[in-house]
Design an enzyme around this catalytic site. Structure first.
Site, mmCIF file in Angstrom:
data_model
loop_
_atom_site.group_PDB
_atom_site.id
_atom_site.type_symbol
_atom_site.label_atom_id
_atom_site.label_comp_id
_atom_site.label_asym_id
_atom_site.label_seq_id
_atom_site.Cartn_x
_atom_site.Cartn_y
_atom_site.Cartn_z
ATOM 1 N N ARG A 64 -34.173 3.557 17.342
ATOM 2 C CA ARG A 64 -34.748 2.471 16.576
ATOM 3 C C ARG A 64 -35.041 2.598 15.066
ATOM 4 N NH1 ARG A 64 -39.556 0.946 16.799
ATOM 5 N NH2 ARG A 64 -39.960 1.310 18.792
ATOM 6 N N TYR A 117 -27.368 -19.409 2.369
ATOM 7 C CA TYR A 117 -26.872 -19.473 3.644
ATOM 8 C C TYR A 117 -28.044 -20.223 4.501
ATOM 9 C CZ TYR A 117 -26.190 -18.563 8.533
ATOM 10 O OH TYR A 117 -25.965 -18.499 9.940
ATOM 11 N N ASP A 188 -28.337 -11.298 -2.229
ATOM 12 C CA ASP A 188 -27.643 -11.132 -1.250
ATOM 13 C C ASP A 188 -26.390 -11.160 -1.679
ATOM 14 O OD1 ASP A 188 -25.820 -11.795 0.987
ATOM 15 O OD2 ASP A 188 -27.537 -13.006 1.956
ATOM 16 N N LYS A 213 -19.784 -9.751 7.754
ATOM 17 C CA LYS A 213 -18.548 -10.576 6.820
ATOM 18 C C LYS A 213 -17.536 -9.428 6.412
ATOM 19 C CE LYS A 213 -20.924 -14.130 7.683
ATOM 20 N NZ LYS A 213 -21.996 -13.761 8.799
HETATM 21 N N1 LCS Z 1 -26.448 -13.959 3.957
HETATM 22 C C1 LCS Z 1 -25.228 -14.837 4.025
HETATM 23 C C2 LCS Z 1 -24.843 -15.073 2.269
HETATM 24 C C3 LCS Z 1 -24.426 -15.489 4.959
HETATM 25 O O1 LCS Z 1 -23.634 -16.097 4.493
HETATM 26 C C4 LCS Z 1 -25.244 -14.960 6.190
HETATM 27 C C5 LCS Z 1 -24.343 -15.365 7.348
HETATM 28 C C6 LCS Z 1 -26.141 -14.263 6.488
HETATM 29 C C7 LCS Z 1 -26.773 -13.794 5.547
HETATM 30 C C8 LCS Z 1 -26.430 -13.972 7.780
HETATM 31 O O2 LCS Z 1 -25.740 -13.082 8.164
HETATM 32 P P1 LCS Z 1 -25.570 -12.664 9.947
HETATM 33 O O3 LCS Z 1 -26.950 -12.417 10.605
HETATM 34 O O4 LCS Z 1 -24.787 -13.826 10.258
HETATM 35 O O5 LCS Z 1 -25.117 -11.528 10.038
HETATM 36 N N2 LCS Z 1 -23.431 -16.476 7.115
HETATM 37 C C9 LCS Z 1 -22.632 -17.251 7.968
HETATM 38 C C10 LCS Z 1 -21.889 -18.501 7.624
HETATM 39 O O6 LCS Z 1 -21.772 -18.684 6.547
HETATM 40 N N3 LCS Z 1 -21.389 -18.788 8.508
HETATM 41 O O7 LCS Z 1 -21.640 -18.371 9.807
HETATM 42 C C11 LCS Z 1 -22.740 -17.032 9.637
#
Ligand code: LCS
Length: 407
Positions: A64, A117, A188, A213
């Protein structure tokens, strides 16, 4: 130890080698998957010394708080961003939550951009206020409004550039100037990772990504990363990631990310080239009212993007809205038909995959944002968001042509 001087090589070289020394056990070139929860000590004294961090070198004691496969992924990300250290998490939201909880406590104030997001939006609008943390929402592209929103207890200014889903570009260096030394600027950069931009070099204190992503880039693993100074990362790891959140990635997912990152430079170039071609096609299409893509000269963020984003790359994300009257239909109704008619793009949330993905923010990624806040940020019911993949741009444009014709 690697013989490469990473301060003196191009990104294409750095992203393949950094963080991945040959494995000390057998010299394996690819980082092994250390699929273990714990690590053994020969003696109680050795265990105590490793817990007390008195043994030189990297000595994980429990997965962890540290794992060799995940550590390679962290070191590659720190090198990629030019940061002192990095902390990996099980998802992008793990990175967002761990960062915010590391530096905020009851009575503090934090400023978020008007559009982030949907998951991050929920943290800003619900979870942080429930902890007694004051939240302001300001358009971070409006530096005067940002300056006016700062209070004596402001601890963080948080934004995405380009942001989700408006593809708005925020001036990182200018925001840091407004923030001064005592307020952390947290960016971000999920929508445009290196080599498209390096936001720490522009003045951000902390950069985070949803690794899910572009950085993993294959649509087969969730993950997150936070990069910044060694002192800040020690706090993110010690206080939050391993304790409050307890959200490390699995060693297997860290391995997948290391594998995916080897081609990050190549992939980002192709995503950006394809996105530019599609943005230009959509911009010239009579059924399209507006295209949001900072690579277009008509985009309000174009001049800033030319300064802040690198080597003529503007990212792979394009948003657009159809005209108010498409064959007698509203923008929203025509948009639904367009999405259903497309054959190559998958109708799906997420982004940064080799496959082109298309989604409807108002009913999907940003469905949890109040209508009032959505419209204030420009997220209309007709907005469509496209994550341009690595297919042939010609094939994608041909697919859009048939999908528009069949509306
Ligand atoms: N930051 C951004 C800019 C994001 O677009 C997302 C997820 C996250 C953080 C969170 O990341 P995750 O926990 O999903 O790895 N964005 C998404 C979107 O636009 N569509 O599905 C997930």
């Amino acid at each position: 130890m690697s013989k490469i001087d990473y301060s003196n090589v191009d990104f294409e070289t750095l992203i393949i080698h950094a963080g991945q020394d040959h494995d000390p056990a057998y010299g394996a070139l690819a980082t092994p998957i250390y699929q273990t929860s714990t690590f053994c000590f020969d003696t109680v004294e050795e265990g105590a010394a490793k817990f007390a961090k008195q043994v030189p070198g990297y000595h994980p004691v429990y997965s962890r708080s540290g794992n060799p496969t995940t550590r390679a992924f962290e070191l590659k990300c720190a090198a990629m961003e030019g940061g002192e250290d990095a902390v990996a998490t099980a998802s992008g939201m793990g990175a967002v939550g761990s960062t915010l909880l590391a530096f905020l406590q009851t009575g503090d104030h934090v400023i978020f951009d008007t559009s982030v997001y949907g998951g991050t939006d929920a943290v800003a609008s619900t979870n942080l206020p429930a902890l007694g943390i004051e939240v302001s929402r300001v358009d971070t592209a409006d530096l005067e409004a940002l300056k006016a929103a700062i209070k004596p207890n402001t601890k963080i200014i948080y934004f995405e550039t380009p942001n989700n889903p408006m593809i708005k570009v925020t001036d990182v260096a200018a925001v840091k100037k407004v923030a001064g030394e005592n307020i952390r600027v947290v960016v971000d950069a999920t929508f445009a990772p290196p080599p498209v931009q390096h936001v720490l070099k522009l003045g951000a204190d902390i950069v985070l990504h949803s690794i899910t992503k572009y950085i993993n880039g294959h649509g087969d693993a969730l993950g997150g990363i936070v990069v910044g100074s060694a002192a800040d990362m020690a706090l993110v790891r010690g206080k939050c990631m391993t304790k409050i959140n307890g959200c490390p990635p699995s060693p297997f997912n860290s391995y997948l990310v290391l594998r995916g990152m080897k081609t990050l430079a190549l992939r980002m170039k192709q995503h950006c080239d394809n996105a530019m071609a599609i943005a230009k096609y959509l911009d010239a299409n009579p059924y399209v009212k507006v295209v949001y893509y900072p690579g277009l000269e008509s985009d309000p963020g174009h001049e800033l993007a030319c300064r802040q984003m690198e080597n003529g790359m503007f990212g792979g994300m394009v948003s657009f809205e159809l005209a108010d009257d498409v064959k007698g239909m509203s923008s929203f109704e025509a948009g639904k038909k367009l999405l259903n008619n497309l054959k190559i793009p998958a109708i799906a949330v997420s982004l940064g995959d080799p496959d082109t993905l298309i989604e409807h923010p108002a009913s999907m990624t940003h469905a949890g944002v109040s209508k009032e806040d959505r419209l204030a940020a420009g997220i209309t019911d007709g907005l469509i968001r496209l994550s341009v993949g690595l297919e042939s741009a010609k094939d994608l444009i041909n697919d859009f042509e048939q999908a528009f014709a069949a509306i």
